[in-house]
Design a protein around this motif. Structure first.
Motif, mmCIF file in Angstrom:
data_model
loop_
_atom_site.group_PDB
_atom_site.id
_atom_site.type_symbol
_atom_site.label_atom_id
_atom_site.label_comp_id
_atom_site.label_asym_id
_atom_site.label_seq_id
_atom_site.Cartn_x
_atom_site.Cartn_y
_atom_site.Cartn_z
ATOM 1 N N ILE A 205 -9.791 3.951 3.087
ATOM 2 C CA ILE A 205 -8.428 3.430 3.116
ATOM 3 C C ILE A 205 -8.098 2.739 4.436
ATOM 4 C CG2 ILE A 205 -5.996 4.090 2.948
ATOM 5 C CD1 ILE A 205 -6.931 6.326 1.050
ATOM 6 N N GLU A 206 -8.327 3.440 5.523
ATOM 7 C CA GLU A 206 -7.934 2.843 6.803
ATOM 8 C C GLU A 206 -8.730 1.588 7.102
ATOM 9 O OE1 GLU A 206 -5.277 3.418 8.589
ATOM 10 O OE2 GLU A 206 -4.832 4.894 7.046
ATOM 11 N N GLU A 207 -10.008 1.601 6.727
ATOM 12 C CA GLU A 207 -10.855 0.436 7.017
ATOM 13 C C GLU A 207 -10.416 -0.793 6.223
ATOM 14 O OE1 GLU A 207 -15.191 1.009 7.497
ATOM 15 O OE2 GLU A 207 -15.360 -0.534 5.957
ATOM 16 N N GLN A 208 -10.033 -0.557 4.966
ATOM 17 C CA GLN A 208 -9.689 -1.691 4.098
ATOM 18 C C GLN A 208 -8.201 -2.035 4.158
ATOM 19 O OE1 GLN A 208 -12.118 -3.214 1.940
ATOM 20 N NE2 GLN A 208 -13.673 -1.976 2.940
ATOM 21 N N ALA A 209 -7.395 -1.144 4.731
ATOM 22 C CA ALA A 209 -5.945 -1.331 4.724
ATOM 23 C C ALA A 209 -5.481 -2.699 5.245
ATOM 24 C CB ALA A 209 -5.272 -0.211 5.513
ATOM 25 N N PRO A 210 -6.128 -3.267 6.274
ATOM 26 C CA PRO A 210 -5.658 -4.570 6.755
ATOM 27 C C PRO A 210 -5.705 -5.673 5.698
ATOM 28 C CG PRO A 210 -7.126 -3.559 8.364
ATOM 29 C CD PRO A 210 -7.196 -2.713 7.140
ATOM 30 N N LEU A 211 -6.524 -5.457 4.654
ATOM 31 C CA LEU A 211 -6.601 -6.464 3.590
ATOM 32 C C LEU A 211 -5.361 -6.462 2.703
ATOM 33 C CD1 LEU A 211 -10.206 -5.903 2.149
ATOM 34 C CD2 LEU A 211 -9.430 -7.925 3.378
ATOM 35 N N PHE A 212 -4.740 -5.287 2.571
ATOM 36 C CA PHE A 212 -3.764 -5.103 1.500
ATOM 37 C C PHE A 212 -2.394 -5.658 1.854
ATOM 38 C CE2 PHE A 212 -6.246 -0.908 0.906
ATOM 39 C CZ PHE A 212 -7.307 -1.595 0.354
ATOM 40 N N GLU A 213 -1.889 -6.484 0.972
ATOM 41 C CA GLU A 213 -0.500 -6.909 1.102
ATOM 42 C C GLU A 213 0.409 -5.919 0.380
ATOM 43 O OE1 GLU A 213 -0.137 -11.467 0.731
ATOM 44 O OE2 GLU A 213 -2.093 -10.950 -0.083
ATOM 45 N N GLU A 214 -0.141 -5.310 -0.646
ATOM 46 C CA GLU A 214 0.633 -4.344 -1.400
ATOM 47 C C GLU A 214 -0.294 -3.196 -1.788
ATOM 48 O OE1 GLU A 214 3.284 -4.785 -5.332
ATOM 49 O OE2 GLU A 214 3.566 -6.416 -3.901
ATOM 50 N N VAL A 215 0.273 -2.015 -1.891
ATOM 51 C CA VAL A 215 -0.541 -0.834 -2.194
ATOM 52 C C VAL A 215 -0.066 -0.191 -3.496
ATOM 53 C CG1 VAL A 215 -1.117 1.498 -1.433
ATOM 54 C CG2 VAL A 215 -1.095 -0.363 0.217
ATOM 55 N N LEU A 216 -1.040 0.175 -4.327
ATOM 56 C CA LEU A 216 -0.762 0.923 -5.554
ATOM 57 C C LEU A 216 -1.452 2.275 -5.408
ATOM 58 C CD1 LEU A 216 -2.010 -1.953 -7.793
ATOM 59 C CD2 LEU A 216 0.371 -1.315 -7.702
ATOM 60 N N ILE A 217 -0.737 3.328 -5.678
ATOM 61 C CA ILE A 217 -1.372 4.649 -5.636
ATOM 62 C C ILE A 217 -1.268 5.285 -7.015
ATOM 63 C CG2 ILE A 217 -1.337 6.944 -4.596
ATOM 64 C CD1 ILE A 217 -0.273 5.733 -2.048
ATOM 65 N N LEU A 218 -2.437 5.633 -7.545
ATOM 66 C CA LEU A 218 -2.492 6.317 -8.833
ATOM 67 C C LEU A 218 -2.758 7.797 -8.593
ATOM 68 C CD1 LEU A 218 -4.710 4.132 -11.217
ATOM 69 C CD2 LEU A 218 -2.227 4.161 -11.025
ATOM 70 N N ASP A 219 -2.148 8.601 -9.422
ATOM 71 C CA ASP A 219 -2.421 10.032 -9.354
ATOM 72 C C ASP A 219 -2.399 10.595 -10.769
ATOM 73 O OD1 ASP A 219 -2.908 12.504 -8.178
ATOM 74 O OD2 ASP A 219 -0.779 12.991 -8.090
ATOM 75 N N ARG A 220 -3.489 11.151 -11.179
ATOM 76 C CA ARG A 220 -3.644 11.727 -12.505
ATOM 77 C C ARG A 220 -3.144 10.781 -13.607
ATOM 78 N NH1 ARG A 220 -1.294 17.309 -10.462
ATOM 79 N NH2 ARG A 220 -0.617 15.879 -8.866
ATOM 80 N N GLY A 221 -3.595 9.551 -13.523
ATOM 81 C CA GLY A 221 -3.312 8.581 -14.584
ATOM 82 C C GLY A 221 -1.945 7.936 -14.519
ATOM 83 N N ARG A 222 -1.188 8.246 -13.502
ATOM 84 C CA ARG A 222 0.150 7.669 -13.394
ATOM 85 C C ARG A 222 0.301 6.925 -12.071
ATOM 86 N NH1 ARG A 222 4.237 9.723 -16.655
ATOM 87 N NH2 ARG A 222 3.485 11.201 -18.218
ATOM 88 N N LEU A 223 1.185 5.937 -12.086
ATOM 89 C CA LEU A 223 1.451 5.193 -10.866
ATOM 90 C C LEU A 223 2.452 5.973 -10.022
ATOM 91 C CD1 LEU A 223 0.957 2.460 -9.382
ATOM 92 C CD2 LEU A 223 3.008 1.621 -10.511
ATOM 93 N N VAL A 224 2.030 6.339 -8.828
ATOM 94 C CA VAL A 224 2.897 7.124 -7.943
ATOM 95 C C VAL A 224 3.674 6.198 -7.022
ATOM 96 C CG1 VAL A 224 2.935 8.947 -6.214
ATOM 97 C CG2 VAL A 224 1.228 8.994 -8.016
ATOM 98 N N VAL A 225 2.994 5.171 -6.523
ATOM 99 C CA VAL A 225 3.611 4.263 -5.560
ATOM 100 C C VAL A 225 3.140 2.851 -5.827
ATOM 101 C CG1 VAL A 225 3.624 3.562 -3.126
ATOM 102 C CG2 VAL A 225 3.851 5.970 -3.700
ATOM 103 N N GLN A 226 4.068 1.918 -5.806
ATOM 104 C CA GLN A 226 3.694 0.503 -5.675
ATOM 105 C C GLN A 226 4.647 -0.091 -4.659
ATOM 106 O OE1 GLN A 226 3.694 -2.023 -9.158
ATOM 107 N NE2 GLN A 226 3.130 -3.820 -7.933
ATOM 108 N N GLU A 227 4.115 -0.499 -3.557
ATOM 109 C CA GLU A 227 4.966 -0.891 -2.445
ATOM 110 C C GLU A 227 4.226 -1.884 -1.556
ATOM 111 O OE1 GLU A 227 8.736 0.273 -1.212
ATOM 112 O OE2 GLU A 227 7.611 2.118 -1.477
#
Lengths: 315, 239
Positions: A205-227
């Protein structure tokens, strides 16, 4: 929405495509991998897809690429269903962890030739440059490549496919640090030269984070965060101080976790802190520190953390 | 996007698989001629070695069909092609490929006739064949075409059945596989399958009914294959 541009040479560079997922469900027998998942990915951005093992990242990407049919719900790219829609599937490229872009008995150059035949947007010259940069041996059989070389081959195929929707599912696994950096540089250069929609699923995550303009976090098949990445990072704060003061300060906030060391408490809160909050924290002698994306991710997806959630949870 | 691009799967197969498979004919021909020579040294050549050996190629066709659905199909999907595109274009390719192979096998009978004639050997063919002379080029080509066509199709749906979302379909697909294999044998007289000769004797459907039955069987095989691949998932390889 699809946006097409014509560059100075009169060629049409890759257009960006929007992705829309509505109430997606994917199950394997009795196992539900994705459940009522809805999200929207406007085109031309780089998205980081995060989730613990088994969260449903690979399942989501497989459905987006038409590798699997959804059990229920809709997956639209440029407003059209993906599965068995050749107009859309040829605009989508998913490179997976296993780097299985070629038959094991084929040589690397034959694998690139297959991609050349099948991908209308294939850039052979770019592929050749990438092969040199990543040091992939053209004459070696795919099955004889090392894990890192196979990953590099996947990255070569993904980038040189030059599709409007490009997805990497842990495609950098096995790559050494210089190659991972080269991957990031190439991806940034590509997106900079011709905007496209990119989804990168990763545990680094930390290594690739500079690439991301937006982050999606999935947890147990559901979207927890899109920001947006910056917004998300601004919303994660660690509050440290005397237990009573911390408790008073965080009352009514969404707390993701708590650690105690004697009378000192460290509470992770998720949400926007305004100037008044910061002044109040200062007056109470509390220390506020921003969280790293990886720490935030760990807290947001930790099944053992008791989460107080006055506003219905982070989204 | 040109129409040419729409046939990318077929172009790939024609440009890479066809030359390779056709070139395999050369070592097979050399090997079987050498085998006849060995037989002549140790005994007497009184049967066509080609006629005895080449029916074995049906097993190769079976394996190739399975290769198409288990290896090539996922590869094509991974490179942005749909199952429908693959099915249509690979079916056309297989029909053409088996036609070319059928012609090459028929050519093998002719060449063998020449070699045997020069060497003074007897080129006896198996009695149950639909053809009865090595110079019946088109009939021999037709027989091997439908034989290889059916066996490739059987391999394709067995491959899809055993590697799809539910492996149970592979077991169920064994039944039509056996029926189509027997149909190919009965229609062409190119048997060699255990028990089939004993079960069916030397019955033949005759040329028109036999060929039409095989083409109908091919259509059935394609329908079964499509039923199995139309929603087949592309799995992550773990090797």
């Amino acid at each position: 929405m699809t946006r097409a541009r014509v560059d100075a040479e009169g060629t049409v560079p890759p257009v960006t495509v929007d992705v829309e997922v509505r109430q997606l469900r994917l199950s394997y027998g009795r196992t539900v991998a994705l459940d009522d998942l809805s999200l929207s990915l406007p085109g031309g951005r780089v998205y980081g897809l995060l989730g613990r093992n088994g969260a449903g990242k690979t399942s989501l990407l497989s459905v987006l690429a038409g590798f699997r049919r959804a059990s229920a719900g809709e997956v639209l790219v440029s407003g059209e269903p993906v599965f068995e829609n050749s107009r859309i599937t040829r605009q989508v490229c998913l490179i997976r962890e296993s780097g299985d872009v070629g038959d094991g008995d084929d040589r690397v150059k034959e694998t690139l030739d297959i991609a050349r035949h099948l991908r209308p947007s294939w850039d052979a010259e770019y592929a050749r440059r990438l092969v040199d940069r990543f040091g992939v041996p053209l004459d070696r059989k795919v099955k004889d490549l090392s894990r890192g070389q196979r990953s590099a081959l996947g990255i070569v195929v993904g980038l040189a496919s030059r599709t409007p929707l490009l997805m990497f599912d842990e495609a950098h696994l096995g790559l050494d640090a210089p190659s991972r950096e080269a991957f990031q540089e190439e991806l940034i250069a590509e997106v900079g030269a011709s905007p496209r929609t990119v989804v990168v699923s990763t545990h680094l995550i930390e290594e690739q984070a500079p690439l991301f303009e937006e982050v999606l976090i999935l947890d147990r098949g559901r979207l927890v965060v899109q920001e947006e990445t910056d917004t998300l990072l601004a919303r994660g704060t660690t509050v440290t101080g005397h237990a009573a003061a911390v408790e008073t300060f965080t009352a009514g906030m969404t707390t993701l976790g708590e650690r105690r060391l004697g009378r000192t408490v460290e509470v992770t809160v998720f949400g926007d802190l305004d100037d008044a909050d910061r002044v109040r924290a200062g007056q109470a002698g509390l220390d506020l520190t921003p969280m790293a994306l990886q720490d935030l991710f760990i807290h947001l997806t930790d099944p053992d953390v008791h989460r107080t959630d006055p506003d219905g949870g982070p989204r | 996007m040109s129409r040419f691009r729409h046939w990318a799967v077929a172009r790939l197969l024609f440009s890479t698989h066809l030359p390779f498979l056709v070139l395999l004919w050369v070592p097979v021909a050399v090997l079987l001629t050498a085998a006849a020579g060995v037989v002549a040294v140790v005994g007497t050549v009184n049967h066509s070695v080609w006629d005895i050996a080449v029916p074995i190629l049906r097993w190769f066709a079976l394996g190739y069909g399975a290769y198409l659905t288990t290896r090539m199909l996922p590869l094509c999907i991974a490179h942005g092609r749909t199952r429908r595109e693959f099915m249509i274009q690979s079916s056309c390719f297989v029909a053409a490929l088996t036609g070319v192979l059928g012609a090459l096998l028929a050519l093998g009978y002719l060449l063998e006739k020449g070699v045997y004639g020069l060497a003074g050997w007897r080129q006896q063919l198996a009695d149950e064949r639909l053809f009865d002379a090595p110079d019946q080029f088109w009939l021999i080509a037709l027989c091997y075409w439908v034989l290889l066509l059916l066996w490739t199709t059987v391999g394709a749906f067995l491959g899809a059945g055993f590697t799809g979302a539910d492996e149970g379909w592979g077991v169920i697909a064994l039944l039509p596989a056996v029926v189509l294999a027997i149909l190919a044998s009965v229609a062409t007289g190119i048997n060699g399958l255990p028990f089939v000769s004993r079960l069916l004797g030397e019955s033949s459907l005759g040329l028109p009914i036999g060929m039409l039955s095989c083409l109908a069987g091919y259509a059935v095989g394609l329908a079964i294959t499509w039923g199995l691949v139309r929603e087949i998932p592309v799995r992550t390889r773990t090797s």
